[in-house]
Design a protein around this motif. Structure first.
Motif, PDB file in Angstrom:
ATOM      1  N   GLN B 167       0.840  -1.202   0.000  1.00 21.38           N
ATOM      2  CA  GLN B 167       0.000   0.000   0.000  1.00 21.38           C
ATOM      3  C   GLN B 167       0.878   1.257   0.000  1.00 21.38           C
ATOM      4  O   GLN B 167       0.588   2.237  -0.683  1.00 21.38           O
ATOM      5  CB  GLN B 167      -0.909  -0.023   1.234  1.00 21.38           C
ATOM      6  CG  GLN B 167      -2.253   0.656   0.987  1.00 21.38           C
ATOM      7  CD  GLN B 167      -3.236   0.382   2.098  1.00 21.38           C
ATOM      8  OE1 GLN B 167      -3.190  -0.662   2.741  1.00 21.38           O
ATOM      9  NE2 GLN B 167      -4.132   1.313   2.344  1.00 21.38           N
ATOM     10  N   ALA B 222      -7.333  -3.746   3.021  1.00 22.54           N
ATOM     11  CA  ALA B 222      -6.141  -3.331   2.285  1.00 22.54           C
ATOM     12  C   ALA B 222      -6.236  -3.743   0.816  1.00 22.54           C
ATOM     13  O   ALA B 222      -5.899  -2.974  -0.091  1.00 22.54           O
ATOM     14  CB  ALA B 222      -4.892  -3.932   2.924  1.00 22.54           C
ATOM     15  N   THR B 226      -6.498  -1.309  -2.434  1.00 17.69           N
ATOM     16  CA  THR B 226      -5.584  -1.412  -3.580  1.00 17.69           C
ATOM     17  C   THR B 226      -6.368  -1.483  -4.892  1.00 17.69           C
ATOM     18  O   THR B 226      -6.056  -0.798  -5.866  1.00 17.69           O
ATOM     19  CB  THR B 226      -4.695  -2.664  -3.432  1.00 17.69           C
ATOM     20  OG1 THR B 226      -4.039  -2.595  -2.178  1.00 17.69           O
ATOM     21  CG2 THR B 226      -3.671  -2.757  -4.534  1.00 17.69           C
TER      22      THR B 226
END
Lengths: 102, 391
Positions: B167, B222, B226
């Motif tokens: 990230q 996460a 993305t």
């Protein structure tokens, strides 16, 4: 584990009282817990006056518990915490649910 | 009947235990050995406390059955010593007392799990060994589960650390366009919370800025962050191709349609701003967040707050936007929901930016400040702050 209890308030309203917090740790249990006691079209209050913190998972779980905007409009939510009140305000959920202060 | 009902659960085969037997009376020691061996366990007979201690330290021993009165080291002192040196597995301890229950409290206080009085009756000893075996096997199961949990937690932490790295590599730190310079700062939470922020070029020098928080935490958030980071770039350009005026309410409705009902869980709270340097005008839309401030060149601060549904929470977004004109030198400060900007912090932002700009691409002093706000441990929610200096 979600910490809650359910009672009738004497006027036919089912009141589900949640405690402490509603976050990713326990939020997934909320829709099933509410489904057990809530029938659409009946008077229902979600009492969050003892809840001091709700995160994004908790907010999503409240919305998922009632599924439909029309159903949500009939639900009363009691709030005492400033954080919870602010969350309902900035997400406009205070314009969908009926909000009561403590 | 030896070995029957030894406490192994669900019919699992009994485990042979290694049992140290300590007694200076060789006749009793022989009796103990015969009983233990007869139950299918492995006895280690010794004639004093010091030898028992050496045997326990030499290999993994499951159980100790010891007389109280022995030369060199008494049974009670032996028991205390092995309890003080707690090993990786539990040592179940049975003391043999010559007296009839008078010293039970002393035996148990010394750390004994059970006791038996002389004369030793084989059936009583067998019952105590079976009882001990149940506890030993339960202890083994608990320790095995704990080891699995520790391994799993270590794997999750490692995966989160990798996700954080990915990230961090993905998110821009500094961006520059025709009429702006953007500085993005991100301090991930312990479990990652899916904050993303960037500026995407549109047409005619205009640009779309966003600072978003994907609902939930952990690897799922996460990964979705993305994916969303890449989707947003593509969707913004697709929308621009169909709608050259690029008005935020229409764009956000398309995003809402994309995200709503996807998995029943995901939604996005965040801030979107179209920067139009030619008109010195911003178009602002807030979807379930209120963390946007404009800091004027003279340090005056204006908060912008317009409640809005988070994106994807409902089938229809009913989105609105606000048009704001700005003067050159204005700083647009947008933080994630996990970061409440105090008046002191807002007043300090111009100075922070000057410091950050002189620091080139070394450690980010603003991120260091944000991390300090969270204290010695990682914050409970991602902290992100985008500062956009408008020309």
């Amino acid at each position: 584990m979600i910490d809650y209890r359910v009672r009738e308030d004497g006027s036919g309203t089912t009141v589900a009282v949640l405690n402490d917090y509603l976050t990713q740790e326990n939020a997934n249990g909320l829709p099933a817990a509410i489904a057990e006691h809530f029938t659409p079209g009946t008077a229902f209050t979600l009492d969050l006056t003892a809840v001091t913190f709700i995160d994004s998972s908790g907010l999503g779980a409240i919305v998922r518990s009632f599924k439909d905007k029309l159903i949500m409009e009939g639900i009363t939510i009691r709030i005492a915490s400033k954080q919870v009140e602010r969350l309902f305000h900035i997400t406009k959920l205070d314009q969908i649910f009926r909000i009561e202060g403590a | 009947m030896e070995g029957e009902g030894n406490g192994a659960p669900n019919g699992a085969p009994p485990t042979a235990l290694t049992i140290v037997l300590a007694d200076d009376d060789r006749a009793i020691l022989k009796l103990l050995e015969v009983v233990v061996r007869g139950m299918g366990h492995r006895p280690i007979p010794v004639t004093d406390g010091a030898a028992a201690l050496r045997a326990i330290e030499a290999e993994r021993v499951d159980m100790l059955i010891s007389d109280i009165e022995m030369p060199h080291l008494s049974g009670i002192d032996l028991c205390r010593t092995v309890r003080d040196r707690a090993g990786e597995s539990y040592l179940f301890t049975v003391l043999i007392s010559a007296h009839d229950q008078r010293d039970v409290a002393a035996l148990l206080d010394a750390g004994a799990d059970d006791f038996i009085t002389k004369p030793v009756i084989p059936a009583h000893l067998q019952a105590r060994i079976r009882s001990g075996q149940r506890i030993i096997e339960s202890d083994r199961r608990v320790r095995a589960v704990n080891r699995q949990l520790s391994d799993t937690i270590a794997e999750i932490r490692s995966a989160l650390a990798h996700a954080e790295q990915i990230q961090r590599l993905m998110l821009p730190r500094r961006q520059e366009g025709a009429g702006f310079r953007a500085y993005h700062h991100w301090v991930p939470s312990q479990q990652l919370s899916g904050d993303i922020m960037a500026v995407v070029d549109l047409a005619d020098d205009a640009a779309l800025f966003y600072n978003l928080d994907v609902s939930g935490h952990g690897i799922r958030a996460a990964l979705q962050a993305t994916e969303l980071f890449h989707i947003l770039q593509a969707r913004a350009r697709e929308y621009l191709a169909r709608h050259p005026d690029f008005l935020l309410p229409g764009f956000l409705e398309t995003l809402n349609t994309l995200i709503h009902g996807r998995d029943g869980y995901t939604y996005i709270a965040g801030t979107f701003v179209v920067i139009r340097p030619r008109d010195r005008r911003l178009e602002i839309a807030q979807a379930g967040t209120d963390a946007l401030h404009l800091i004027g060149a003279r340090g005056d601060v204006t908060a912008h707050h317009r409640p809005g549904f988070p994106i994807g929470l409902f089938g229809s977004l009913d989105a609105g936007s606000t048009l704001v004109e700005y003067a050159p030198g204005t700083i647009l400060a947008v933080s994630s929901d996990g970061l409440a900007l105090s008046p002191d912090m807002l007043a300090a932002i111009p100075r922070w930016l000057e410091e950050a700009q002189s620091g080139d691409f070394g450690p980010d002093p603003i991120e260091a400040r944000l991390a300090a706000l969270a204290g010695p441990v990682a914050p409970a929610d991602d902290l992100s702050l985008s500062l956009i200096v408008l020309a």
